[in-house]
Design an enzyme around this catalytic site. Structure first.
Site, mmCIF file in Angstrom:
data_model
loop_
_atom_site.group_PDB
_atom_site.id
_atom_site.type_symbol
_atom_site.label_atom_id
_atom_site.label_comp_id
_atom_site.label_asym_id
_atom_site.label_seq_id
_atom_site.Cartn_x
_atom_site.Cartn_y
_atom_site.Cartn_z
ATOM 1 N N ASP A 1 0.875 -1.175 0.000
ATOM 2 C CA ASP A 1 0.000 0.000 0.000
ATOM 3 C C ASP A 1 0.918 1.232 0.000
ATOM 4 O O ASP A 1 2.137 1.108 -0.201
ATOM 5 C CB ASP A 1 -0.988 -0.032 1.181
ATOM 6 C CG ASP A 1 -0.313 0.166 2.532
ATOM 7 O OD1 ASP A 1 0.935 0.258 2.587
ATOM 8 O OD2 ASP A 1 -1.037 0.237 3.554
ATOM 9 N N CYS B 1 3.032 -3.214 4.011
ATOM 10 C CA CYS B 1 2.193 -2.082 4.412
ATOM 11 C C CYS B 1 2.960 -1.330 5.497
ATOM 12 O O CYS B 1 4.190 -1.427 5.552
ATOM 13 C CB CYS B 1 0.803 -2.555 4.866
ATOM 14 S SG CYS B 1 0.801 -3.695 6.261
ATOM 15 N N THR C 1 2.858 -1.731 8.856
ATOM 16 C CA THR C 1 3.332 -2.639 9.906
ATOM 17 C C THR C 1 3.630 -4.048 9.418
ATOM 18 O O THR C 1 4.320 -4.808 10.099
ATOM 19 C CB THR C 1 2.242 -2.770 10.991
ATOM 20 O OG1 THR C 1 1.045 -3.256 10.346
ATOM 21 C CG2 THR C 1 1.959 -1.437 11.671
ATOM 22 N N HIS D 1 9.230 -23.543 10.141
ATOM 23 C CA HIS D 1 8.171 -24.175 10.936
ATOM 24 C C HIS D 1 6.786 -24.062 10.301
ATOM 25 O O HIS D 1 5.983 -24.978 10.426
ATOM 26 C CB HIS D 1 8.114 -23.545 12.329
ATOM 27 C CG HIS D 1 9.269 -23.943 13.204
ATOM 28 N ND1 HIS D 1 9.251 -23.794 14.566
ATOM 29 C CD2 HIS D 1 10.481 -24.474 12.898
ATOM 30 C CE1 HIS D 1 10.411 -24.232 15.080
ATOM 31 N NE2 HIS D 1 11.174 -24.627 14.080
ATOM 32 N N HIS E 1 6.440 -30.469 11.785
ATOM 33 C CA HIS E 1 5.870 -29.206 11.297
ATOM 34 C C HIS E 1 4.924 -29.456 10.123
ATOM 35 O O HIS E 1 3.963 -28.729 9.931
ATOM 36 C CB HIS E 1 6.988 -28.241 10.906
ATOM 37 C CG HIS E 1 7.899 -27.950 12.049
ATOM 38 N ND1 HIS E 1 7.470 -27.289 13.181
ATOM 39 C CD2 HIS E 1 9.198 -28.270 12.261
ATOM 40 C CE1 HIS E 1 8.472 -27.189 14.038
ATOM 41 N NE2 HIS E 1 9.532 -27.784 13.506
HETATM 42 C C1 RB5 Z 1 -1.897 2.650 6.672
HETATM 43 O O1 RB5 Z 1 -1.878 3.838 7.395
HETATM 44 C C2 RB5 Z 1 -1.650 1.468 7.607
HETATM 45 O O2 RB5 Z 1 -2.752 1.266 8.426
HETATM 46 C C3 RB5 Z 1 -1.348 0.223 6.815
HETATM 47 O O3 RB5 Z 1 -0.254 0.457 6.003
HETATM 48 C C4 RB5 Z 1 -0.994 -1.022 7.590
HETATM 49 O O4 RB5 Z 1 0.022 -0.782 8.510
HETATM 50 C C5 RB5 Z 1 -2.098 -1.782 8.148
HETATM 51 O O5 RB5 Z 1 -1.922 -2.841 8.757
#
Ligand code: RB5
Length: 154
Positions: free
Chosen positions: A13, A70, A72, A103, A138
């Protein structure tokens, strides 16, 4: 050892766009066949859209692996794991990347563009590609994950 014909679908994203560009180039330099499923700018974008594109390619075996980035790495993994056959793991360090392969036989690597820098992401990707599924006990556990997908009513 990287298989030179290894096809990898990659997507992000807006929050993962810059890191995706860096990881995409790194994979191409390693000889991987990289399919860029977008996004192509840092304009706001919804992570489930790229997660779906990459996950479907991996599930359909049009790509051997997926990489999703993304902010996180969490939303991408949650979304990709809704596609049957996908085992996506958020690995913002090399140890997680190794165990996700050894695993969990994870087939999609999710990274956080706000969690790791480009140098760390390269190490994570290299660890992921070098690690192999350990099988044995596993295998039985991963088969039980697949069996969960086959139940439609709880
Ligand atoms: C976007 O702001 C953020 O929420 C997205 O990139 C991601 O981290 C969601 O899990």
């Amino acid at each position: 050892m990287v298989n030179e014909k290894l096809k990898i679908a990659i997507g992000s994203d807006h929050a993962g766009f810059r890191l995706k560009e860096s990881v995409r180039k790194h994979l191409a330099e390693k000889g991987c066949d990289v399919e860029d499923c977008g996004v192509h700018s840092d304009e706001p974008a919804d992570y489930p859209d790229s997660a779906q594109k990459v996950a479907v390619r991996v599930a359909a075996r049009q790509a051997g692996w997926g990489v999703l980035i993304c902010g996180t790495g969490l939303g991408m993994a949650i979304a990709a794991n809704k596609v049957p056959g996908i085992r996506a793991a958020t690995c913002n360090n090399t140890l997680l990347a190794r165990f996700a392969r050894e695993h969990n036989n994870a087939n999609v690597l999710a990274l956080g563009g706000r969690m790791v820098d480009a140098a760390e992401a390269r190490k994570i990707v290299d660890t992921w590609l070098a690690a192999e599924f350990a099988g044995g006990r596993h295998e039985r556990r991963v088969e039980k994950i697949t069996a969960l997908e086959e139940r439609s009513v709880y």
